[in-house]
Design a protein around this motif. Structure first.
Motif, PDB file in Angstrom:
ATOM      1  N   MET A  26     -92.048 -38.798  29.053  1.00 44.33           N
ATOM      2  CA  MET A  26     -91.641 -39.150  30.408  1.00 44.33           C
ATOM      3  C   MET A  26     -90.616 -40.281  30.406  1.00 44.33           C
ATOM      4  O   MET A  26     -90.636 -41.158  29.535  1.00 44.33           O
ATOM      5  N   GLU A  29     -90.915 -44.996  34.459  1.00 46.40           N
ATOM      6  CA  GLU A  29     -91.369 -44.859  35.833  1.00 46.40           C
ATOM      7  C   GLU A  29     -90.941 -46.084  36.636  1.00 46.40           C
ATOM      8  O   GLU A  29     -90.809 -47.176  36.100  1.00 46.40           O
ATOM      9  N   ALA A  30     -90.748 -45.920  37.922  1.00 46.13           N
ATOM     10  CA  ALA A  30     -90.129 -46.970  38.734  1.00 46.13           C
ATOM     11  C   ALA A  30     -90.858 -48.307  38.662  1.00 46.13           C
ATOM     12  O   ALA A  30     -90.224 -49.372  38.625  1.00 46.13           O
ATOM     13  N   ASP A  31     -92.198 -48.284  38.623  1.00 43.17           N
ATOM     14  CA  ASP A  31     -92.962 -49.532  38.663  1.00 43.17           C
ATOM     15  C   ASP A  31     -93.254 -50.113  37.284  1.00 43.17           C
ATOM     16  O   ASP A  31     -93.742 -51.250  37.201  1.00 43.17           O
ATOM     17  N   GLU A  32     -92.977 -49.377  36.229  1.00 43.81           N
ATOM     18  CA  GLU A  32     -93.298 -49.875  34.890  1.00 43.81           C
ATOM     19  C   GLU A  32     -92.575 -51.180  34.549  1.00 43.81           C
ATOM     20  O   GLU A  32     -93.208 -52.113  34.007  1.00 43.81           O
ATOM     21  N   ARG A  92     -98.121 -47.984  27.355  1.00 47.84           N
ATOM     22  CA  ARG A  92     -98.471 -46.599  27.659  1.00 47.84           C
ATOM     23  C   ARG A  92     -99.624 -46.116  26.795  1.00 47.84           C
ATOM     24  O   ARG A  92    -100.498 -45.371  27.263  1.00 47.84           O
ATOM     25  N   TYR A 125    -100.196 -37.811  34.894  1.00 45.40           N
ATOM     26  CA  TYR A 125     -98.961 -38.592  35.035  1.00 45.40           C
ATOM     27  C   TYR A 125     -99.262 -40.077  35.177  1.00 45.40           C
ATOM     28  O   TYR A 125     -98.696 -40.920  34.456  1.00 45.40           O
ATOM     29  N   TYR A 126    -100.171 -40.409  36.092  1.00 43.45           N
ATOM     30  CA  TYR A 126    -100.406 -41.821  36.389  1.00 43.45           C
ATOM     31  C   TYR A 126    -101.229 -42.524  35.322  1.00 43.45           C
ATOM     32  O   TYR A 126    -101.238 -43.762  35.275  1.00 43.45           O
ATOM     33  N   ALA A 129     -98.426 -43.332  32.141  1.00 40.71           N
ATOM     34  CA  ALA A 129     -97.421 -44.377  32.316  1.00 40.71           C
ATOM     35  C   ALA A 129     -98.091 -45.752  32.279  1.00 40.71           C
ATOM     36  O   ALA A 129     -99.313 -45.881  32.433  1.00 40.71           O
ATOM     37  N   LEU A 131     -98.851 -48.072  34.202  1.00 39.38           N
ATOM     38  CA  LEU A 131     -99.108 -48.420  35.594  1.00 39.38           C
ATOM     39  C   LEU A 131    -100.486 -49.069  35.706  1.00 39.38           C
ATOM     40  O   LEU A 131    -101.078 -49.438  34.696  1.00 39.38           O
TER      41      LEU A 131
END
Length: 219
Positions: A26, A29-32, A92, A125-126, A129, A131
Motif C-alpha cells: 500500500m 496513507e494520509a494520516d500515517e 506497519r 486496510y486499517y 497501515a 494508523l
C-alpha cells in the motif's frame, strides 16, 4: 480445546499474511505521516533519556498517546537513525502484529467471526497501515475475552478486562464506546467494583502520559 486453538492459530496466520501483504504494497496513507511525526518526537525524547518531557508532548492532541508511543519504537530500533520509509515499515509491522492478534482473540471466542474478521477488506486496510486502529482493536478484544472468561473461570479475569478497558482508552477513545455496555454488565456481576474502576482508571492514565500533566486538558 485443541480445535479452538487450531482455529485461532489458523485465523491469526491468515490475518497476519493478508495484512503483511497489504502493508508491503500500500502507498503512504494520509494520516500515517501525522502519527509517525508524533512518534518521532517521542523517540527523540526517549533516546535522549528525557523521560520527564514525554508527558508534556501533546502532538496530535485529539488522540491519546499510547499508539504513538509504541510507534516510536520504529524510530529507536536498532539505532534510532531510521529514515521515514524504514520507520513507516516498522510501525506497519507493529500494526499488522496487533491486528492479527486481535483476529486470533476473536477466533478463540467464535471461529467463524474470527475468519470473517481476518478477511474483512476494510479491517485489513486499517490494520495494515501505521494508523491508530490495530492496537485498540486488540485491547478491546482482550477486554471482551477477559469478561467472557470471568463468567466461567473465576475472579481474576475481570481485573485483566478492566486493565484492557483503560488501555483501550489510552489508545483511541472511539473503541471504548462499544465496550461500555459490556463494562457495565461486568461491573454488575463482579465483586470489588470500586477496585475494578480504579484498575481501569490507573491503566488509562499510566498509558496516556499527557494525563500526568493535565488530566482535564489532555486527550
Amino acid at each position: 480445546m485443541r480445535r479452538r486453538w487450531a482455529w485461532a492459530l489458523a485465523c491469526l496466520t491468515l490475518a497476519g499474511s493478508v495484512r503483511f501483504a497489504m502493508a508491503a504494497r500500500m502507498p503512504v496513507e494520509a494520516d500515517e505521516p501525522t502519527y509517525l511525526r508524533a512518534a518521532y518526537r517521542y523517540a527523540v525524547l526517549l533516546r535522549q533519556g528525557d523521560i520527564g518531557a514525554v508527558p508534556s508532548l501533546w502532538e496530535n492532541p485529539e488522540h491519546p498517546a499510547l499508539v504513538k508511543l509504541l510507534y516510536s519504537l520504529a524510530w529507536l530500533i536498532p539505532s534510532g537513525d531510521r529514515w521515514f520509509s524504514d520507520a513507516l515499515w516498522g510501525a506497519r509491522l507493529l500494526s499488522v502484529l496487533f491486528g492479527a492478534a486481535a483476529v486470533g482473540l476473536v477466533a478463540w471466542i467464535h471461529p467463524a467471526a474470527g475468519l470473517l474478521l481476518a478477511v474483512h477488506p476494510l479491517t485489513i486496510y486499517y490494520t495494515s497501515a501505521a494508523l491508530l486502529e490495530s492496537i485498540p482493536q486488540f485491547l478491546a478484544m482482550l477486554a471482551v475475552l477477559s469478561w467472557r472468561s470471568a463468567s466461567r473461570r473465576g475472579a481474576r479475569w475481570p481485573y485483566l478486562g478492566a486493565f484492557a478497558l483503560g488501555a483501550t482508552g489510552a489508545a483511541k477513545w472511539a473503541y471504548v464506546l462499544p465496550l461500555l455496555p459490556g463494562s457495565i454488565g461486568m461491573l454488575r456481576r463482579s465483586r470489588g467494583t470500586a477496585i475494578l474502576l480504579v484498575v481501569a482508571a490507573v491503566s488509562f492514565v499510566s498509558l496516556n502520559p499527557p494525563m500526568w500533566m493535565d488530566p482535564h486538558g489532555s486527550p
